[in-house]
Design a protein around this motif. Structure first.
Motif, PDB file in Angstrom:
ATOM      1  N   ILE A 194       0.901  -1.353   0.134  1.00  0.00           N
ATOM      2  CA  ILE A 194      -0.006  -0.257  -0.077  1.00  0.00           C
ATOM      3  C   ILE A 194       0.776   1.230   0.143  1.00  0.00           C
ATOM      4  O   ILE A 194       0.597   2.056  -0.776  1.00  0.00           O
ATOM      5  N   HIS A 273       0.933   0.238  -6.316  1.00  0.00           N
ATOM      6  CA  HIS A 273       0.614   0.400  -4.896  1.00  0.00           C
ATOM      7  C   HIS A 273      -0.859  -0.175  -5.025  1.00  0.00           C
ATOM      8  O   HIS A 273      -1.472   0.292  -5.566  1.00  0.00           O
ATOM      9  N   GLY A 274      -1.242  -0.755  -3.740  1.00  0.00           N
ATOM     10  CA  GLY A 274      -2.573  -1.313  -3.526  1.00  0.00           C
ATOM     11  C   GLY A 274      -2.620  -2.344  -2.786  1.00  0.00           C
ATOM     12  O   GLY A 274      -1.764  -2.772  -1.801  1.00  0.00           O
ATOM     13  N   TYR A 275      -3.651  -3.311  -3.200  1.00  0.00           N
ATOM     14  CA  TYR A 275      -3.997  -4.727  -2.358  1.00  0.00           C
ATOM     15  C   TYR A 275      -4.730  -5.593  -3.125  1.00  0.00           C
ATOM     16  O   TYR A 275      -4.930  -5.342  -4.392  1.00  0.00           O
ATOM     17  N   VAL A 290      -6.085  -4.388  -6.870  1.00  0.00           N
ATOM     18  CA  VAL A 290      -6.525  -2.948  -6.880  1.00  0.00           C
ATOM     19  C   VAL A 290      -5.337  -2.137  -6.771  1.00  0.00           C
ATOM     20  O   VAL A 290      -4.523  -2.061  -5.600  1.00  0.00           O
ATOM     21  N   CYS A 291      -5.253  -1.317  -7.597  1.00  0.00           N
ATOM     22  CA  CYS A 291      -4.021  -0.363  -7.758  1.00  0.00           C
ATOM     23  C   CYS A 291      -4.144   1.029  -7.632  1.00  0.00           C
ATOM     24  O   CYS A 291      -5.204   1.460  -8.341  1.00  0.00           O
ATOM     25  N   ILE A 292      -3.582   1.947  -6.580  1.00  0.00           N
ATOM     26  CA  ILE A 292      -3.838   3.173  -6.614  1.00  0.00           C
ATOM     27  C   ILE A 292      -2.641   3.923  -7.070  1.00  0.00           C
ATOM     28  O   ILE A 292      -1.729   3.529  -7.270  1.00  0.00           O
ATOM     29  N   LEU A 307      -8.640   5.166  -8.642  1.00  0.00           N
ATOM     30  CA  LEU A 307      -8.024   3.830  -8.850  1.00  0.00           C
ATOM     31  C   LEU A 307      -7.121   4.165  -9.966  1.00  0.00           C
ATOM     32  O   LEU A 307      -7.492   4.828 -10.928  1.00  0.00           O
ATOM     33  N   ARG A 310      -7.920  -1.613 -11.857  1.00  0.00           N
ATOM     34  CA  ARG A 310      -8.306  -2.835 -11.188  1.00  0.00           C
ATOM     35  C   ARG A 310      -8.280  -4.172 -12.022  1.00  0.00           C
ATOM     36  O   ARG A 310      -9.107  -3.919 -13.274  1.00  0.00           O
TER      37      ARG A 310
END
Length: 339
Positions: A194, A273-275, A290-292, A307, A310
């Motif tokens: 993250i 980055h993400g989860y 899921v990328c930010i 986002l 996805r």
């Protein structure tokens, strides 16, 4: 539908076989930092390499050193006792999906330096190389033991869910890559971080703009913002990465892809980055990435902000003796150089 088996990758592992002073003379003057795949396998396998026939010397180009691993056991991450426990639990798992919760990623970090242009860098090795050997991606012998056990027991629904690489990876669990036989026994995923810094950010800070190898890792065609060209390097190869760095044309870059490099990968993003989320039922496993945007500043909204993308990785359950098949699609956003 889930048997979740979690292992400890740190308490029982042996010393990193490449972290020895004896190996340093092989890489004096080297500008790439890549390790020939065969050399990585020799270091990992120790006395068990080539069915008990390790070479007397470790070589890279015209340099060689005595094989200090020739009388040592193959590298282990799990340790003998935990590995026996893990394999027993895996063989006895009855749920539809047998998920190995693993804090270290398993996909190979492979590159194809045999395609480097002479003007860029001189590669004294032969064949493929690896960028990283510190996790399961370079633990060839023990990883093969585990994957062979999955195959021999006729286990279906075998999936690995990992972290640690600060990046997103999706693909197949296979003990070897071409030109060896490519025989996937399951699927493997690595979830992104993250907030922790990833490889792409490190490259942007550490690789200077006048470094001749920069185009392999970072692309900024037309003077735009830097892009994680390392994704193309790992998934499609040297020629693909250099084409994109030069032209900025992704279609041309993908046309230069090396099909033998990474059949084990369906997605890789070392700048994401993400989860990840994992959902399973009696018929399929769905893993969403899921990328930010790079989290430099906190989003002002409670929803966390927009986002980047996805991405959905969908795997139908396969029968014993069949190879798994993964379908990776971009559900929303732009995954850039990752697909």
């Amino acid at each position: 539908h889930i048997d979740l088996i979690i292992t400890d990758q740190h308490s029982f592992r042996s010393r990193d076989p490449g972290n020895h002073d004896e190996i340093k003379p092989l890489f004096e003057g080297d500008s790439l930092g890549w390790v020939p795949e065969e050399l990585a396998m020799q270091l990992d396998g120790g006395r068990d390499y080539a069915n008990g026939h390790p070479p007397a010397k470790l070589s890279f180009g015209d340099k060689s050193v005595a094989n200090y691993r020739a009388d040592e056991a193959a590298q282990t991450v799990l340790g003998a006792k935990q590995k026996a426990w893990f394999l027993e639990r895996l063989r006895g798992a009855k749920a539809t999906w047998k998920i190995w919760g693993n804090s270290l990623g398993t996909p190979d970090w492979r590159v194809d330096p045999q395609h480097l242009p002479a003007a860029l860098a001189k590669w004294p090795g032969a064949g493929f190389a690896v960028m990283g050997t510190s996790d399961w991606g370079g633990t060839y012998h023990e990883r093969a033991e585990i994957f062979d056990a999955v195959r021999d027991a006729g286990i279906t629904g075998f999936a690995i869910v990992s972290g640690d690489r600060h990046s997103f990876w999706a693909g197949y669990a296979a003990k070897a890559l071409p030109p060896a036989a490519f025989e996937p026994v399951g699927v493997t995923f690595v979830g992104g971080s993250i907030t922790a810094v990833g490889t792409a950010e490190a490259n942007e800070h550490n690789i200077k703009k006048d470094d001749p190898t920069r185009p392999l890792y970072i692309a900024d065609p037309g003077g735009g913002p830097p892009q994680a060209n390392i994704n193309l390097l790992l998934r499609h190869g040297v020629r693909s990465a250099l084409e994109y760095a030069s032209s900025g044309d992704l279609e041309k870059a993908l046309a230069a892809s090396n099909p033998e490099l990474a059949p084990h990968l369906t997605f890789v993003d070392l700048g994401g980055h993400g989860y990840a989320t994992v959902r399973v039922d009696a018929h399929r496993m769905v893993t969403d990435f899921v990328c930010i945007p790079r989290p430099i500043e906190r989003s002002p909204g409670e929803d966390g902000g927009p986002l980047r993308y996805r991405v959905r990785n969908e795997v139908p359950l396969w029968r014993a003796g069949e190879a798994p098949q993964m379908r990776t699609t971009v559900v929303e956003g732009d995954a850039g150089l990752s697909v």
